[in-house]
Design a protein around this motif. Structure first.
Motif, PDB file in Angstrom:
ATOM      1  N   VAL A   1      -5.721  -2.411  -3.693  1.00 10.62           N
ATOM      2  CA  VAL A   1      -5.820  -3.010  -5.023  1.00 10.62           C
ATOM      3  C   VAL A   1      -6.579  -2.121  -6.012  1.00 10.62           C
ATOM      4  O   VAL A   1      -6.196  -2.010  -7.177  1.00 10.62           O
ATOM      5  CB  VAL A   1      -6.505  -4.395  -4.934  1.00 10.62           C
ATOM      6  N   LYS A   2      -7.647  -1.486  -5.551  1.00  6.06           N
ATOM      7  CA  LYS A   2      -8.538  -0.764  -6.464  1.00  6.06           C
ATOM      8  C   LYS A   2      -8.141   0.695  -6.595  1.00  6.06           C
ATOM      9  O   LYS A   2      -7.691   1.337  -5.648  1.00  6.06           O
ATOM     10  CB  LYS A   2      -9.970  -0.860  -5.951  1.00  6.06           C
ATOM     11  N   SER A   3      -8.370   1.232  -7.775  1.00  9.61           N
ATOM     12  CA  SER A   3      -8.118   2.643  -8.033  1.00  9.61           C
ATOM     13  C   SER A   3      -8.921   3.498  -7.065  1.00  9.61           C
ATOM     14  O   SER A   3     -10.120   3.282  -6.886  1.00  9.61           O
ATOM     15  CB  SER A   3      -8.534   2.954  -9.479  1.00  9.61           C
ATOM     16  N   GLY A   4      -8.253   4.450  -6.414  1.00  8.68           N
ATOM     17  CA  GLY A   4      -8.936   5.347  -5.497  1.00  8.68           C
ATOM     18  C   GLY A   4      -9.324   4.732  -4.165  1.00  8.68           C
ATOM     19  O   GLY A   4      -9.989   5.379  -3.346  1.00  8.68           O
ATOM     20  N   GLU A   5      -8.882   3.515  -3.925  1.00 10.29           N
ATOM     21  CA  GLU A   5      -9.280   2.810  -2.703  1.00 10.29           C
ATOM     22  C   GLU A   5      -8.768   3.523  -1.454  1.00 10.29           C
ATOM     23  O   GLU A   5      -7.647   4.006  -1.431  1.00 10.29           O
ATOM     24  CB  GLU A   5      -8.746   1.381  -2.748  1.00 10.29           C
TER      25      GLU A   5
END
Lengths: 109, 113
Positions: free
Chosen positions: A50-54
């Motif tokens: 879900v998160k950027s760069g995850e």
């Protein structure tokens, strides 16, 4: 709707080697999911990003979501014969999953 | 352990026959989906439902129809099967929240001769 391109379409790997498969989109994604389908089987959910760069890890599998949220990758280390199958990325289009074409992995013992 | 069940697992039928592919889930999920997948190819959404009495067509045009009279049951019907309907049909359901992904049934492999 949004679409993703998976590369490569086929991946032939020597047992014990590492490989990476990619999922690319031309638009920003809200999230991305990965599934594995064994030969003759059905897709099984692996993970959601879900998160950027995850970055998330499951044993020998490492999943990453790009900083711009336009691409994702799945890296498998020390490939085993149990890794054989097709790996699909999937994204939500209008609250429904759309699947990429998949990367089909075969392993040479 | 699969909580979504599809029957039959394999089906070979003659052209023109009416068939119903069964899909049932015991998880109480409201959202259910039917995907069509040819061997080695991607999955295409053909029908979906967000709850009882809710059915919609998916991205891929299909001559099949679906019904959702009960939460746990989402059957797919082909009124007159043709060889072009030969494919694998996968049923899936989605729990509350996207974090757990879709749960797929084992699929029905349909061959129309």
């Amino acid at each position: 709707g949004q679409q993703v391109m998976q590369i490569p379409q086929y991946q032939h790997v020597q047992e014990g080697e590492d490989f990476t498969t990619y999922c690319n989109s031309s638009t920003t994604l809200s999230n991305i999911q990965w599934y594995k389908q064994r030969p003759g089987g059905h897709p099984v959910f692996l993970i959601q990003l879900v998160k950027s760069g995850e970055v998330k890890k499951q044993k020998r599998l490492t999943f990453q979501f790009g900083e711009a949220k336009k691409n994702s990758s799945l890296h498998i280390t020390a490939t085993q014969t149990t890794d054989v199958g097709t790996y699909f990325c999937a994204l939500f289009n209008d609250y429904k999953l759309s699947f990429g074409a998949g990367t089909t992995v075969t392993v040479r013992a | 352990e699969a909580d979504i069940y599809q029957t039959p697992r394999y089906l070979v039928i003659g052209t023109g026959k009416k068939i119903t592919l069964e899909c049932s889930q015991t998880m109480g999920h409201d959202k259910m989906y039917w995907y069509q997948q040819d061997p080695g190819m991607e999955l295409h959404l053909i029908h979906y439902s967000y709850g009882v009495n809710s059915t919609e067509k998916g991205d891929l045009s299909s001559e099949s129809t679906v019904s959702r009279i009960r939460t746990e049951h989402f059957p797919l019907t082909l009124e007159s099967a043709r060889p072009s309907h030969t494919s694998q049909y996968l049923c899936a359901s989605e729990g509350i929240g996207m974090a757990y992904g879709y749960t797929f049934g084992s699929g029905t492999r349909l061959t129309v001769v």
